[in-house]
Design a protein around this motif. Sequence first.
Motif, PDB file in Angstrom:
ATOM      1  N   GLU A   1       2.740 117.453 112.412  1.00 34.77           N
ATOM      2  CA  GLU A   1       3.415 116.218 112.030  1.00 34.77           C
ATOM      3  C   GLU A   1       2.992 115.820 110.625  1.00 34.77           C
ATOM      4  O   GLU A   1       1.910 116.157 110.175  1.00 34.77           O
ATOM      5  CB  GLU A   1       3.045 115.115 113.034  1.00 34.77           C
ATOM      6  CG  GLU A   1       3.681 113.785 112.771  1.00 34.77           C
ATOM      7  CD  GLU A   1       5.187 113.844 112.724  1.00 34.77           C
ATOM      8  OE1 GLU A   1       5.814 113.838 113.800  1.00 34.77           O
ATOM      9  OE2 GLU A   1       5.751 113.915 111.624  1.00 34.77           O
TER      10      GLU A   1
ATOM     11  N   LYS B   1       6.764 118.887 118.116  1.00 34.59           N
ATOM     12  CA  LYS B   1       5.805 119.027 117.044  1.00 34.59           C
ATOM     13  C   LYS B   1       5.804 117.838 116.102  1.00 34.59           C
ATOM     14  O   LYS B   1       4.785 117.511 115.513  1.00 34.59           O
ATOM     15  CB  LYS B   1       6.142 120.282 116.217  1.00 34.59           C
ATOM     16  CG  LYS B   1       6.182 121.534 117.008  1.00 34.59           C
ATOM     17  CD  LYS B   1       4.799 122.028 117.213  1.00 34.59           C
ATOM     18  CE  LYS B   1       4.816 123.310 117.996  1.00 34.59           C
ATOM     19  NZ  LYS B   1       3.481 123.737 118.291  1.00 34.59           N
ATOM     20  N   MET B   2       6.969 117.208 115.893  1.00 37.77           N
ATOM     21  CA  MET B   2       7.067 116.136 114.900  1.00 37.77           C
ATOM     22  C   MET B   2       7.727 114.921 115.540  1.00 37.77           C
ATOM     23  O   MET B   2       8.866 114.606 115.219  1.00 37.77           O
ATOM     24  CB  MET B   2       7.882 116.584 113.684  1.00 37.77           C
ATOM     25  CG  MET B   2       7.380 117.872 113.062  1.00 37.77           C
ATOM     26  SD  MET B   2       8.389 118.380 111.672  1.00 37.77           S
ATOM     27  CE  MET B   2       7.786 117.343 110.391  1.00 37.77           C
TER      28      MET B   2
ATOM     29  N   THR C   1       8.846 111.935 113.023  1.00 36.23           N
ATOM     30  CA  THR C   1      10.044 112.251 112.248  1.00 36.23           C
ATOM     31  C   THR C   1      11.282 112.217 113.129  1.00 36.23           C
ATOM     32  O   THR C   1      12.342 111.746 112.727  1.00 36.23           O
ATOM     33  CB  THR C   1       9.896 113.642 111.624  1.00 36.23           C
ATOM     34  OG1 THR C   1       8.592 113.764 111.094  1.00 36.23           O
ATOM     35  CG2 THR C   1      10.887 113.860 110.529  1.00 36.23           C
TER      36      THR C   1
END
Lengths: 102, 168, 490
Positions: free
Chosen positions: C454, C376-377, C380
């Motif tokens: 994100e 999902k991210m 990061t």
Amino acid sequence: MSFTVLAIIVAAALILITGFYCLVKSRNMIRMIIAIEIAMKAVTLLLVFAGKVSGNMDLVQTFIITMIVMEVVVAVVAAGIAVSVFRHNDSLDIDKLKKLNG
Amino acid sequence: MTQVIFVILLLLMVIAAVAAVMVRNLIKSAICLAAVSVFLTIILFLLGAPLAGLFELSVCAGLITVVFVSAISLTTPYKKEEASELAKKRLARFIQLPFILALVAIVFGVMLAFSGMNIGIPYATPSTFSTFKEVFWNMRQADILGQIIIVLAGVFAVVVLFKERDEK
Amino acid sequence: MPTSLQFATATIMGLPFLAILILNLVNRKTGNQLALGVGIIVAVIQMISAIICAGLLWANQKDFIDFSIFWNMTDSAFAGRLSIDFFSIVVLFCIGMVSFISFLTAKQTVGDKKLNFTNLLMVIMLGMNGIAVVTDLFSLYVFLEITGIASFVLIALFKDPEGLEGAFKYLIMSAIASAFLLISMACIFMNVGSLVYSDVAAAMLNWQAADQPLFLMAAFIFFIAGICIKAGVAPFHGWLPDAYQSAPAPVSVLLGGIVTKVAGVYAIIRITSDVFSGVATINMILMILGTISIVFGAVATLSQKDFKRILAYSSISQIGYIVLGISTGSPIGFLGAVLHFFNHATFKTTLFVNSASLEKQVGTRDINEMGGLEGKMPLTNVSTILAFLSTSGIPPLAGFWSKLLIIIAVWQAGAHFVAGTAVFASVFTLAYFLFVMRHVFYGPLKEGLEDVKETKGSLALATVLLSIVTVGFGVLFPFVLRFLQAQGML
């Protein structure tokens, strides 16, 4: 050394210990701020004694004046935080401020 | 003669500080703090720092007491039932202070007196207003700038902390 | 004085003032809209002027620049000057960089308190710039207090109960530290008669022959205690985890990235190299404190669940490395400490920005409630990996070089056991960080996290910039080392 000199150093140490003792043992936030102020008085006494011993009184007076300005701002900010805590918790007890663990 | 006055003033200062710690009422504690400031001012005058004594009197014995009294008035510490309970325990917590102080005074005083240190007080040129003015404005410019900045910081702090806004 | 020097020095002490003036003279609504933009401009100008000063130092082959404010007093012999040298330039650049990143973070997380936040951040920039350039012990105290006051109010900015608690604890410990510092200054003043760095250093060279050597020794002990409380060196670190955890997101970025370091470790380094350089025992004391910090910080992260608290304890550990580097007293150690200062500013800021992203997108900071976020991210994820690897000192990232220099310096100073402990703590840090990564990003996706997106906008920009700096610095550093060796500095 003369008796006055001894008395000044001992008195400064006693007031410092009083301030720190109150800081450690008290539960009311405003009393902790009063304790910090007491400790600052002891430091002022020590500073002016240092000025007398070294002979350079002008410089020490500037130090003391600046230090007093700093002390006032610290007291105001601490009182502000204490009042804000009171508005949240309805109490000034420092033992109730245990939201952060460890 | 001045030696006796000095020692009496120092003793009064210590007693006022202990009183500020040990009285129960917060406003009386703030007034004892003001008393400590007053005795310190007299000592400052006697030791030859009149300008510092002036500042100490007007700011610490005046302004800080007002700040404390207003903060205390904005808050009430405890409810009645809790207050009487805490008052009893309070004396037990703080009663050790005078004994600790007496002990430290005797031990520390004896140690210092017999340590053989010789702290003499030299004859210095007295601190007049013109010498002070020269030192303050020419030498301590960074301090002056610092005082301005910290007053600004205090103003912003009051704006952030004391304003009560509706959080709707 | 060349005009570029005037420009550079005016921006350090004067530009935030101008910004405060501009922001507060317009009405509140306009102020709120303009605030972050003005702040970003000020931070970028500070970075540029730091580079200009570096260029000037290099071009004129001098060691430091003296300047004065308000009016020209370089003719008076006792003038309290402000001076910039190489280490100050690194610090000024870091201040500008971290403030810039903090403004980018604040864009998404501060809400309607933009004007107050920017005002306080300008004040804290003035305070930190002041710490970096003064040459007098009392002025150091003045600017330390300014930085402290602004930090307390910034931590309590939203007036939530956690923030108020962290701010009050920090205030109490900072006031105790200030009292210690002032006592130490009074004792020094008794013997020396002035508090300018050079005068105190000259007097400390033969301190046994001073008037009251016991008082000087007491001054030294009080000073080390006071400055270590402010720096968060274990065992005086009590306020640090609470303050870092409870502060709002952009304030944590600022605190963790630069404030604690300038107000603490920078002061320690300045005092060690300029003021107390004559006292022989300072190296040993700092080495012991540094080692305790490294080990304690690395081990204490084990029991923490909050992401920011883990980062706070890791900060204690990294500050220990910087103190260890400076305690060796050799040029390699000093260079390693300065470099680690810069690297810590970079990777710790990245980690705090990512924690702000996580908090904003996922809604929590508890690592037990996160899992499987790598799909999902991704941005990061990658930047957190890079920052963690840099923290543990893995080549070719930036952290490797600074840790290597520090460990080499410690080894050359003969303390083999300490060097081994430092390496071991580094490996331990790496192991624990991989554990945290597995918890947060890898593994199965926890329920309730399906619609996590994100980060975008300024937080993403901040993360990308910092990761580029980390990787770029790590790759380019060997060339810098070779250059310095050719100049004969190593």
